[in-house]
Design a protein around this motif. Structure first.
Motif, PDB file in Angstrom:
ATOM      1  N   ASP A 101       0.799  -1.224   0.000  1.00 31.84           N
ATOM      2  CA  ASP A 101       0.000   0.000   0.000  1.00 31.84           C
ATOM      3  C   ASP A 101       0.835   1.279   0.000  1.00 31.84           C
ATOM      4  O   ASP A 101       0.278   2.375  -0.122  1.00 31.84           O
ATOM      5  CB  ASP A 101      -0.921   0.030   1.221  1.00 31.84           C
ATOM      6  CG  ASP A 101      -2.016  -1.001   1.137  1.00 31.84           C
ATOM      7  OD1 ASP A 101      -2.402  -1.389   0.011  1.00 31.84           O
ATOM      8  OD2 ASP A 101      -2.501  -1.437   2.192  1.00 31.84           O
TER       9      ASP A 101
ATOM     10  N   SER B 226      -8.540   8.899   5.990  1.00 36.72           N
ATOM     11  CA  SER B 226      -8.862   7.716   5.201  1.00 36.72           C
ATOM     12  C   SER B 226      -7.760   6.660   5.311  1.00 36.72           C
ATOM     13  O   SER B 226      -8.041   5.477   5.520  1.00 36.72           O
ATOM     14  CB  SER B 226      -9.064   8.117   3.737  1.00 36.72           C
ATOM     15  OG  SER B 226      -9.253   6.977   2.934  1.00 36.72           O
ATOM     16  N   TRP B 227      -6.523   7.091   5.191  1.00 38.50           N
ATOM     17  CA  TRP B 227      -5.413   6.134   5.276  1.00 38.50           C
ATOM     18  C   TRP B 227      -5.218   5.633   6.704  1.00 38.50           C
ATOM     19  O   TRP B 227      -4.792   4.496   6.906  1.00 38.50           O
ATOM     20  CB  TRP B 227      -4.127   6.739   4.717  1.00 38.50           C
ATOM     21  CG  TRP B 227      -4.098   6.605   3.232  1.00 38.50           C
ATOM     22  CD1 TRP B 227      -4.354   7.583   2.319  1.00 38.50           C
ATOM     23  CD2 TRP B 227      -3.834   5.419   2.489  1.00 38.50           C
ATOM     24  NE1 TRP B 227      -4.257   7.066   1.048  1.00 38.50           N
ATOM     25  CE2 TRP B 227      -3.925   5.745   1.130  1.00 38.50           C
ATOM     26  CE3 TRP B 227      -3.515   4.113   2.842  1.00 38.50           C
ATOM     27  CZ2 TRP B 227      -3.719   4.805   0.113  1.00 38.50           C
ATOM     28  CZ3 TRP B 227      -3.306   3.176   1.838  1.00 38.50           C
ATOM     29  CH2 TRP B 227      -3.408   3.523   0.493  1.00 38.50           C
TER      30      TRP B 227
ATOM     31  N   HIS C  74      -7.606   2.840   6.979  1.00 36.64           N
ATOM     32  CA  HIS C  74      -7.067   1.754   6.172  1.00 36.64           C
ATOM     33  C   HIS C  74      -5.985   0.995   6.952  1.00 36.64           C
ATOM     34  O   HIS C  74      -5.989  -0.234   6.996  1.00 36.64           O
ATOM     35  CB  HIS C  74      -6.492   2.349   4.883  1.00 36.64           C
ATOM     36  CG  HIS C  74      -6.161   1.373   3.829  1.00 36.64           C
ATOM     37  ND1 HIS C  74      -7.073   0.913   2.921  1.00 36.64           N
ATOM     38  CD2 HIS C  74      -4.993   0.756   3.530  1.00 36.64           C
ATOM     39  CE1 HIS C  74      -6.486   0.066   2.097  1.00 36.64           C
ATOM     40  NE2 HIS C  74      -5.233  -0.049   2.449  1.00 36.64           N
TER      41      HIS C  74
ATOM     42  N   LYS D  34      -6.128  -2.885   8.180  1.00 43.40           N
ATOM     43  CA  LYS D  34      -5.158  -3.833   7.647  1.00 43.40           C
ATOM     44  C   LYS D  34      -4.118  -4.280   8.668  1.00 43.40           C
ATOM     45  O   LYS D  34      -3.254  -5.088   8.346  1.00 43.40           O
ATOM     46  CB  LYS D  34      -4.474  -3.263   6.415  1.00 43.40           C
ATOM     47  CG  LYS D  34      -5.335  -3.376   5.182  1.00 43.40           C
ATOM     48  CD  LYS D  34      -4.491  -3.271   3.948  1.00 43.40           C
ATOM     49  CE  LYS D  34      -5.237  -3.751   2.736  1.00 43.40           C
ATOM     50  NZ  LYS D  34      -4.418  -3.625   1.530  1.00 43.40           N
TER      51      LYS D  34
ATOM     52  N   TYR E 180      -8.680  -8.810   7.948  1.00 45.00           N
ATOM     53  CA  TYR E 180      -8.995  -7.952   6.810  1.00 45.00           C
ATOM     54  C   TYR E 180      -9.421  -8.803   5.604  1.00 45.00           C
ATOM     55  O   TYR E 180     -10.417  -8.491   4.948  1.00 45.00           O
ATOM     56  CB  TYR E 180      -7.792  -7.078   6.450  1.00 45.00           C
ATOM     57  CG  TYR E 180      -8.058  -6.137   5.310  1.00 45.00           C
ATOM     58  CD1 TYR E 180      -8.792  -4.981   5.506  1.00 45.00           C
ATOM     59  CD2 TYR E 180      -7.588  -6.413   4.030  1.00 45.00           C
ATOM     60  CE1 TYR E 180      -9.057  -4.107   4.464  1.00 45.00           C
ATOM     61  CE2 TYR E 180      -7.851  -5.551   2.976  1.00 45.00           C
ATOM     62  CZ  TYR E 180      -8.579  -4.401   3.195  1.00 45.00           C
ATOM     63  OH  TYR E 180      -8.847  -3.553   2.151  1.00 45.00           O
TER      64      TYR E 180
END
Length: 123
Positions: free
Chosen positions: A38, A68-69, A72, A76, A82
């Motif tokens: 990522d 947002s990250w 994420h 994860k 996940y």
């Protein structure tokens, strides 16, 4: 405590990664907590948000990108969980596409139930 990359064999548990992200939501900590696959996407989107923030004199795109990250990275942190979540979502979508029951509640029904509950509480 700051987030560290969680490559296979790195030795940090998902709980340790998530704890580090609760204490530090900086782009550096988020990037360090992301899986290696990522990193390029994070770098690209973060730099684009920085550029847009500078061009528009508005930090909102940067805050949105970081938030947002961060979500994420938290999701994860546990790769196995996940993957299970993605599998479940794909199965629900497949069933919905076929018109099969998905076990969920229709939006209209959920909204009506919420309105009724609020009305009963006098809100």
């Amino acid at each position: 405590m700051t987030a560290q990359p969680h490559e296979p064999g790195h030795g940090r548990t998902p709980e340790e990664i998530r704890a580090s992200l609760r204490n530090d939501r900086s782009p550096r900590a988020i990037r360090a907590a992301l899986p290696v696959e990522d990193l390029d996407a994070f770098d690209r989107q973060y730099r684009e948000a920085l550029r847009k923030a500078g061009d528009d004199l508005d930090l909102a795109p940067l805050h949105e990108c970081v938030e947002s990250w961060w979500r994420h990275a938290v999701l994860k942190a546990d790769r196995v969980e996940y993957a299970r979540m993605i599998d479940r979502a794909e199965e629900i979508q497949r069933r919905a596409d076929l018109g099969e029951p998905t076990g969920g509640v229709l939006w209209d029904e959920a909204f009506e139930a919420r309105l009724r509950s609020r009305a009963q509480k006098g809100q």
